[in-house]
Design an enzyme around this catalytic site. Structure first.
Site, PDB file in Angstrom:
ATOM      1  N   SER A  54      48.274  43.954  26.653  1.00 15.78           N
ATOM      2  CA  SER A  54      48.430  42.565  27.075  1.00 15.78           C
ATOM      3  C   SER A  54      48.919  42.474  28.517  1.00 15.78           C
ATOM      4  O   SER A  54      48.508  41.583  29.266  1.00 15.78           O
ATOM      5  CB  SER A  54      49.372  41.817  26.136  1.00 15.78           C
ATOM      6  OG  SER A  54      50.645  42.437  26.085  1.00 15.78           O
ATOM      7  N   GLU A  55      49.797  43.412  28.937  1.00 17.48           N
ATOM      8  CA  GLU A  55      50.232  43.465  30.335  1.00 17.48           C
ATOM      9  C   GLU A  55      50.461  44.902  30.789  1.00 17.48           C
ATOM     10  O   GLU A  55      50.859  45.763  29.989  1.00 17.48           O
ATOM     11  CB  GLU A  55      51.525  42.664  30.570  1.00 17.48           C
ATOM     12  CG  GLU A  55      51.351  41.176  30.675  1.00 17.48           C
ATOM     13  CD  GLU A  55      51.647  40.460  29.381  1.00 17.48           C
ATOM     14  OE1 GLU A  55      51.360  39.250  29.295  1.00 17.48           O
ATOM     15  OE2 GLU A  55      52.146  41.116  28.442  1.00 17.48           O
ATOM     16  N   THR A  56      50.208  45.121  32.064  1.00 19.06           N
ATOM     17  CA  THR A  56      50.523  46.362  32.763  1.00 19.06           C
ATOM     18  C   THR A  56      51.278  45.981  34.018  1.00 19.06           C
ATOM     19  O   THR A  56      50.895  45.035  34.714  1.00 19.06           O
ATOM     20  CB  THR A  56      49.248  47.131  33.134  1.00 19.06           C
ATOM     21  OG1 THR A  56      48.547  47.487  31.938  1.00 19.06           O
ATOM     22  CG2 THR A  56      49.560  48.393  33.922  1.00 19.06           C
ATOM     23  N   HIS A  85      58.194  40.129  28.232  1.00 14.30           N
ATOM     24  CA  HIS A  85      58.294  41.529  27.801  1.00 14.30           C
ATOM     25  C   HIS A  85      57.995  42.488  28.952  1.00 14.30           C
ATOM     26  O   HIS A  85      58.607  43.558  29.027  1.00 14.30           O
ATOM     27  CB  HIS A  85      57.447  41.776  26.538  1.00 14.30           C
ATOM     28  CG  HIS A  85      56.144  42.458  26.702  1.00 14.30           C
ATOM     29  ND1 HIS A  85      54.974  41.789  26.993  1.00 14.30           N
ATOM     30  CD2 HIS A  85      55.791  43.767  26.579  1.00 14.30           C
ATOM     31  CE1 HIS A  85      53.975  42.648  27.047  1.00 14.30           C
ATOM     32  NE2 HIS A  85      54.441  43.857  26.799  1.00 14.30           N
TER      33      HIS A  85
END
Length: 284
Positions: A54-56, A85
Site C-alpha cells: 500500500s505504501e513504500t 502507518h
C-alpha cells in the site's frame, strides 16, 4: 534489483516493517528505502509499484530546521503528502539504524509539513496533523456513502470529513459488527467506517478503510491517517473518550491494533507497534 536507465545500482539499506502489529505479520506492511538520496521521482514511483504494498517510503536528509529526517511516501500509483502507518514504520526504520540513543521526541519532515513522533511503551505514536477538511458531509454525499457501502442512509449514525491529506471521509455505524458486515464498497471516495465494540470487549472501536486503486477498491489492513482523523472527530464531538483502542483489519485477515490518546494540550496521538520483519539491501 537492477534497473536499466536508473541513477545507479549502489546498494541501499532496506527494511520491511510490520506496523500496528499484534502477533507476527498481523499489521500493515511497509517497505522502507533508507539512504534514498539521488533517487529520481520516477524511480521511487517504479519501485513503489514493484513492491506492490500500500505504501513504500524513502528516507532522506531533512531540509527544514528541527526535522530529524525527511520521508517521501508513495503508493503504487502516486505520492502522498502524509500517511500514518508509513510515518510510524519510517520512524522505526530510521531509529533502528542509528548508533546513538533514540530521542523521546522525533520530528519527521514530509510533504504535509513537520510531524512529531514520540516513543511509547507500545512503540511509537505520531501527533495527528491538522485536518485539511472537516465537518459534516452534506445530505447528497451521505446518501452516496450509504449506497456505496450497501447501507440505507438511516444505518449511518453520523458522517464527517476527516481529511488530513489522503482525502478521507468517515461514517459512524451503530456497532463494530455493523462495520464488519459491510461488503467491499464501490466508488472513488476514500471511505472509513467505524463502530463501537460492546462494553467489556478487548477494543473500543472497529475500523475499516477503503480506497480506490486501478485494480478496483482496496481495503487497507490498518490505517494511521484515517484513525487520526476519526479520533479528532469522535473525541472532539464527545463520541469517544480521550483514550481508546481500535482494532482494524479483521475482514482482510489482519490483527491491527491502534492506541489513541489525547494530551491535556489537546494533541491527539496515534500509536502502535512497529517491528522489522525483513532487513537487507536493494539495488536501484
Amino acid at each position: 534489483m537492477t534497473t536499466s536507465g536508473t541513477t545507479g545500482s549502489s546498494p541501499r539499506r532496506f527494511a520491511q516493517i510490520d506496523v500496528f502489529a499484534g502477533p507476527a505479520c498481523s499489521g500493515n506492511p511497509l517497505a522502507v528505502v533508507l539512504d534514498a538520496e539521488g533517487l529520481t521521482d520516477d524511480l521511487m514511483q517504479r519501485f513503489a509499484r514493484w513492491t506492490n504494498l500500500s505504501e513504500t517510503t524513502f528516507l532522506l536528509p531533512p531540509t527544514q530546521p528541527g526535522a530529524d529526517y525527511r520521508v517521501r511516501i508513495f503508493t503504487p500509483s502516486g505520492e502522498l503528502p502524509f500517511a500514518g502507518h508509513p510515518t510510524l514504520g519510517s520512524c522505526h526504520a530510521w531509529a533502528s539504524g542509528r548508533p546513538e540513543p533514540v530521542p523521546d521526541r522525533i520530528v519527521q519532515e514530509c510533504a504535509a509539513g513537520l510531524v512529531e513522533v514520540r516513543t511509547t511503551a507500545a512503540g511509537y505514536a505520531f501527533a495527528a496533523p491538522p485536518l485539511l477538511r472537516s465537518g459534516p458531509v452534506d445530505r447528497q454525499l451521505r446518501d452516496e456513502l450509504a449506497a456505496a457501502l450497501g447501507l440505507s442512509p438511516d444505518d449511518i449514525r453520523d458522517a464527517q470529513w476527516v481529511d488530513n491529506g489522503p482525502g478521507w471521509v468517515a461514517a459512524l455505524l451503530d456497532s463494530a459488527q455493523a462495520v464488519l458486515d459491510v461488503p467491499l464498497p464501490s466508488g472513488p471516495l476514500k471511505v472509513g467506517i467505524v463502530g463501537p465494540h460492546p462494553p467489556g470487549a478487548p477494543y473500543d472501536f472497529e475500523v475499516r478503510a477503503f480506497f480506490p486503486e486501478s485494480s478496483g477498491v482496496i481495503e487497507d489492513p490498518v490505517t494511521g491517517s484515517l484513525n487520526a482523523g476519526i479520533a479528532q472527530w469522535l473525541i472532539g464531538t464527545g463520541q469517544a473518550l480521550e483514550h481508546y483502542t481500535v482494532h482494524q483489519g479483521t475482514a482482510v485477515g489482519a490483527d491491527g491494533r491502534v492506541v489513541i490518546d489525547r494530551d491535556r494540550d489537546g494533541t491527539i496521538w496515534v500509536g502502535g507497534a512497529a517491528v522489522t520483519r525483513i532487513q537487507g539491501e536493494v539495488r536501484l
